[in-house]
Design a protein around this motif. Structure first.
Motif, PDB file in Angstrom:
ATOM      1  N   VAL A  25       0.849  -1.197   0.000  1.00  0.00           N
ATOM      2  CA  VAL A  25       0.000   0.000   0.000  1.00  0.00           C
ATOM      3  C   VAL A  25       0.882   1.243   0.000  1.00  0.00           C
ATOM      4  O   VAL A  25       1.585   1.526   0.970  1.00  0.00           O
ATOM      5  CB  VAL A  25      -0.941   0.037   1.221  1.00  0.00           C
ATOM      6  CG1 VAL A  25      -1.806   1.289   1.164  1.00  0.00           C
ATOM      7  CG2 VAL A  25      -1.816  -1.202   1.258  1.00  0.00           C
ATOM      8  N   GLY A  26       0.861   1.945  -1.107  1.00  0.00           N
ATOM      9  CA  GLY A  26       1.552   3.222  -1.227  1.00  0.00           C
ATOM     10  C   GLY A  26       0.607   4.191  -1.886  1.00  0.00           C
ATOM     11  O   GLY A  26      -0.509   4.408  -1.418  1.00  0.00           O
ATOM     12  N   THR A  27       1.005   4.748  -3.013  1.00  0.00           N
ATOM     13  CA  THR A  27       0.095   5.563  -3.807  1.00  0.00           C
ATOM     14  C   THR A  27      -1.096   4.719  -4.249  1.00  0.00           C
ATOM     15  O   THR A  27      -2.230   5.182  -4.276  1.00  0.00           O
ATOM     16  CB  THR A  27       0.822   6.134  -5.029  1.00  0.00           C
ATOM     17  OG1 THR A  27       1.931   6.916  -4.583  1.00  0.00           O
ATOM     18  CG2 THR A  27      -0.099   7.003  -5.859  1.00  0.00           C
ATOM     19  N   GLY A  28      -0.827   3.451  -4.615  1.00  0.00           N
ATOM     20  CA  GLY A  28      -1.872   2.488  -4.970  1.00  0.00           C
ATOM     21  C   GLY A  28      -1.939   1.378  -3.943  1.00  0.00           C
ATOM     22  O   GLY A  28      -1.295   1.442  -2.880  1.00  0.00           O
ATOM     23  N   SER A  29      -2.694   0.326  -4.237  1.00  0.00           N
ATOM     24  CA  SER A  29      -2.816  -0.804  -3.312  1.00  0.00           C
ATOM     25  C   SER A  29      -2.991  -2.094  -4.097  1.00  0.00           C
ATOM     26  O   SER A  29      -3.697  -2.129  -5.111  1.00  0.00           O
ATOM     27  CB  SER A  29      -3.991  -0.615  -2.350  1.00  0.00           C
ATOM     28  OG  SER A  29      -5.222  -0.588  -3.057  1.00  0.00           O
TER      29      SER A  29
END
Length: 269
Positions: free
Chosen positions: A122-126
Motif C-alpha cells: 500500500v503506497g500511492t496504490g494498493s
C-alpha cells in the motif's frame, strides 16, 4: 560477471539498487515516480533508464557492464505491459538480461526470502499478491486509481480532500480536515485547490501525499477516523481475497509493505 541493478518503481518515487559483483561495491539511487499508468509510459522508461545510468556511473562502470536488470514497477499489471517494458529496456541495455514484474512480487520475495507467503503493498496504490510452495500465484486489487486502489494513499487522500471541501461548503459532516487542507496546500477556499492539484505534473501523487495528513487526524476527528477504518477494511479484504484464491491449508506469512504502510503505524496496527 558485472553489474546487477534492481528497480523498485512506485507511484511516488523510484529506487534503484546496484551491485558490482567484481568489486563487491553496492550503491542506491532515488528518482521520481515511474508508474507508467500515472506518469506516462515514456516518462517511466526515462526514469528507469536514468537511474540505471546513475548507478553505473556511481560504480564507475559502463552500460556494457550491466548484465542483469530487474525492474519491479507499480502499474505493470498485465503480461502485455511487462513484455512491452522489457522490450524497451532491452533495447536500451541490449547486453543485459532484463525482467519486468509488478513491484508487489519483489516485495513478496524480499519479505519472505523466496518462501510461500502473501504481501499487502500500500503506497500511492494498493495491491495484494501471494504465492504457494508450488509457485501458484494469486492477486487482488492493483487496478489503478480509476478502477481500484482501495485503501491506497490516493484513495485516502482523495476522500480526505472531498470531505474537507464538502465540510467547507456545508454539504458534509463537520471536520477539521478543511483546516488541515488549507494549511497543507496554503489555500483559503476550495476553488484554490483546483490549480494546486490539476496543474501539477503528477496529480495522483499530489493527492496521495495528503493521506498522511488525513491519518494524523484519525484519532480525534470522526470523519478522518472513518476514512482510516474504511481503508483498513479494504486492506483486510485484499488479503482475504488472496488467501481464498490460493486455497492453502493453514496460514501463510503476511508481509506489509509500501510507503503508506511502512510509515503509518495506525494502518499497520
Amino acid at each position: 560477471m558485472g553489474v546487477y541493478v534492481g528497480i523498485d518503481g512506485g507511484g511516488s518515487k523510484t529506487e534503484a539498487a546496484a551491485l558490482d559483483t567484481r568489486s563487491g561495491r553496492a550503491i542506491r539511487r532515488q528518482g521520481p515516480a515511474s508508474n507508467p499508468v500515472t506518469v506516462g509510459w515514456n516518462q517511466a522508461v526515462v526514469t528507469v533508464q536514468r537511474l540505471v545510468q546513475e548507478c553505473l556511473l556511481g560504480l564507475e562502470g559502463a552500460e556494457s557492464d550491466l548484465v542483469g536488470l530487474s525492474a519491479c514497477m507499480a502499474g505493470i499489471d498485465h503480461p502485455s505491459q511487462g513484455e512491452r517494458m522489457a522490450q524497451q529496456l532491452s533495447g536500451i541495455f541490449p547486453k543485459a538480461k532484463v525482467e519486468v514484474a509488478n513491484d508487489a512480487f519483489a516485495a513478496l520475495t524480499g519479505g519472505t526470502e523466496g518462501q510461500p507467503g502473501l504481501v499487502l503493498n500500500v503506497g500511492t496504490g494498493s495491491v495484494a499478491v501471494g504465492e504457494t510452495g508450488t509457485k501458484r500465484q494469486a492477486r487482488s486489487g492493483g487496478y489503478g486509481h480509476f478502477l481500484g486502489d482501495e485503501g491506497s494513499g490516493f484513495d485516502i487522500g482523495r476522500q480526505g480532500l472531498m470531505a474537507a471541501i464538502q465540510s467547507f461548503e456545508g454539504r458534509g459532516q463537520e471536520t477539521t480536515l478543511w483546516q488541515q487542507t488549507a494549511r497543507v496546500f496554503a489555500v483559503h477556499h476550495p476553488l484554490d485547490l483546483i490549480p494546486k492539484i490539476y496543474d501539477t505534473p503528477h496529480p495522483v501523487g499530489k493527492i496521495a501525499g495528503f493521506a498522511p495528513y488525513v491519518l494524523s487526524l484519525a484519532t480525534g476527528d470522526e470523519v478522518a477516523d472513518g476514512i482510516a477504518r474504511q481503508a483498513t477494511a479494504a486492506h483486510v479484504a485484499l488479503i482475504h481475497s488472496v488467501f481464498q484464491q490460493l486455497e492453502v491449508a493453514g496460514g501463510l506469512p503476511v508481509v506489509l509493505t509500501g510507503g503508506l504502510l511502512l510509515h503509518e503505524e495506525l494502518l499497520r496496527n
